[in-house]
Write an enzyme that holds these catalytic residues in place. Structure first.
Site, PDB file in Angstrom:
ATOM      1  N   ASN A  91      75.998 -19.829   4.636  1.00 11.19           N
ATOM      2  CA  ASN A  91      75.409 -18.735   3.857  1.00 11.19           C
ATOM      3  C   ASN A  91      76.070 -17.428   4.298  1.00 11.19           C
ATOM      4  O   ASN A  91      75.843 -16.965   5.417  1.00 11.19           O
ATOM      5  CB  ASN A  91      73.891 -18.701   4.104  1.00 11.19           C
TER       6      ASN A  91
ATOM      7  N   CYS B 141      70.871 -11.084   0.611  1.00  8.43           N
ATOM      8  CA  CYS B 141      71.637 -12.137  -0.068  1.00  8.43           C
ATOM      9  C   CYS B 141      71.785 -11.883  -1.568  1.00  8.43           C
ATOM     10  O   CYS B 141      72.671 -12.453  -2.204  1.00  8.43           O
ATOM     11  CB  CYS B 141      70.993 -13.499   0.167  1.00  8.43           C
TER      12      CYS B 141
ATOM     13  N   HIS C  39      74.035 -18.160  -5.456  1.00  6.03           N
ATOM     14  CA  HIS C  39      74.119 -17.778  -4.047  1.00  6.03           C
ATOM     15  C   HIS C  39      74.089 -19.051  -3.212  1.00  6.03           C
ATOM     16  O   HIS C  39      73.276 -19.943  -3.448  1.00  6.03           O
ATOM     17  CB  HIS C  39      72.941 -16.863  -3.698  1.00  6.03           C
TER      18      HIS C  39
END
Ligand code: ACO
Length: 325
Positions: free
Chosen positions: A282, A115, A252
């Site tokens: 996500n 990520c 993020h």
């Protein structure tokens, strides 16, 4: 004193057409829209079509970024693609993107920091541009996490989605002051002691399979806010920027609770926070450039604005970047 800075010329993104809602997920696994929204803020995510690969999403995002920047693909001499879901083990998905864009000069490679991938890729490209090794870079985050999810595991399958985002960076001489445009500072960290808390249970060398994502959600949550805020403080200390002086916080997009808690701890005003986790889920390395493209396209991010990125993910890896648009 002048400084070479990596200035953003443009950004773009791409989302697969298919939208998967929480209600549809609740029909497949034991979950509910209410549980997912309350714990994560996610309402829907996009899922790549059969035959639609990470490289396809990345090429679409790259084309959008090139168009927004108003530059020709042939002017790109570096492609750094952040992904944990490559088309193949090798060659790098970045070369498929390079080929898809009709470029056969310069260099293209993948970077894997889960990520945090986009922040790591941005920092890498920035370093190459500032040394003069390359002149104009495409930095891309692209993922098809739907392909590595265990769709029977309600603890993970509700969290992730597919998508891609990209920015075009150019090395430009700037005055060398805090008002410079471009990337002003980047800070990258990793700590492999946490590698078993968020991982994929397969791989070419270990199982010869692709594997599925596994996560100790509470453990990730426990560390996330501290790691994120530490590395943002590093960015503030390096530049003299503050929570008040930044214009936009583009974190993020993993979980609204993590984002809210990080912004609160740093005293970043809620109206400066760009949030897309509700619509995208996500999307790992793609989440920051996807969110950025939304805030640029709707007119929030304007030339001269100070924009802060942060990310944290598997490894653990984490990092921040501060740039002037
Ligand atoms: N629907 C309904 N119930 C669920 C679901 C679901 N989708 N998933 C788990 N549960 C249940 C669990 O089984 C458990 O039930 P039990 O008490 O009967 O055993 C209960 O909910 C609580 O489970 P926890 O995992 O403790 O729930 P928590 O409140 O920690 O929320 C979550 C889980 C949302 C994953 C949270 O831990 C989290 O956000 N962690 C951060 C992880 C993250 O964002 N990861 C993304 C990748 S890393 C990154 O990008 C930063």
């Amino acid at each position: 004193m002048t400084a070479i800075r990596s200035v953003v010329l443009g950004c773009g993104s791409y989302l697969p057409q298919r939208v998967l809602t929480n209600a549809e997920l609740a029909a497949k696994v034991d979950t509910s829209d209410e549980w997912i929204v309350q714990r994560t803020g996610i309402r829907q995510r996009h899922i790549a079509a059969e035959g639609e690969f990470t490289s396809h999403l990345a090429i679409n995002a790259a084309r959008a970024a090139l168009a927004h920047a108003g530059v020709d693909a042939q002017s790109i001499d570096l492609i750094v693609l952040a992904t944990s879901t490559p088309d193949q083990t090798f060659p790098a998905t970045a070369v498929a993107v390079q080929n898809g864009l009709g470029i056969n000069h310069g260099a293209a490679f993948d970077l894997q920091a889960v990520c945090s991938g986009f922040v790591f890729a941005l920092a890498s490209a920035d370093n190459f541009l500032r040394t003069g090794a390359f002149k104009r870079a495409l930095v891309i985050g692209a993922e098809t996490f739907s392909r590595i999810l265990d769709w029977n595991d309600r603890g993970t399958c509700v969290l992730f989605g597919d998508g891609a985002g990209a920015v075009v960076l150019e090395a430009q001489a700037q005055p060398g002051t805090p008002s410079d445009r471009g990337v002003l500072t980047t800070h990258l960290r990793s700590d492999g002691r946490h590698k078993g808390k968020l991982y994929v249970d397969g791989g070419p060398s270990s199982t010869q399979t692709v594997g599925h994502l596994r996560m100790e959600g509470r453990e990730v949550f426990k560390h996330a806010v501290g790691m994120i805020t530490d590395v943002i403080v590093d960015a503030f200390n390096a530049t003299g920027a503050t929570a008040d002086s930044i214009d936009w916080f583009v974190p993020h997009q993993a979980n609204k609770r993590i984002i809210d808690a990080s912004a609160h701890k740093l005293h970043i005003a809620p109206q400066k926070v760009v949030l897309t986790v509700d619509l995208h889920g996500n999307t790992s390395a793609a989440s920051i450039p996807l969110a950025l493209a939304v805030a640029v396209n709707d007119g929030r991010v304007k030339k001269g604005d100070l924009v802060l990125f942060e990310a944290m993910g598997g490894g653990f890896t984490w990092g921040s970047a501060l740039l002037r648009w």
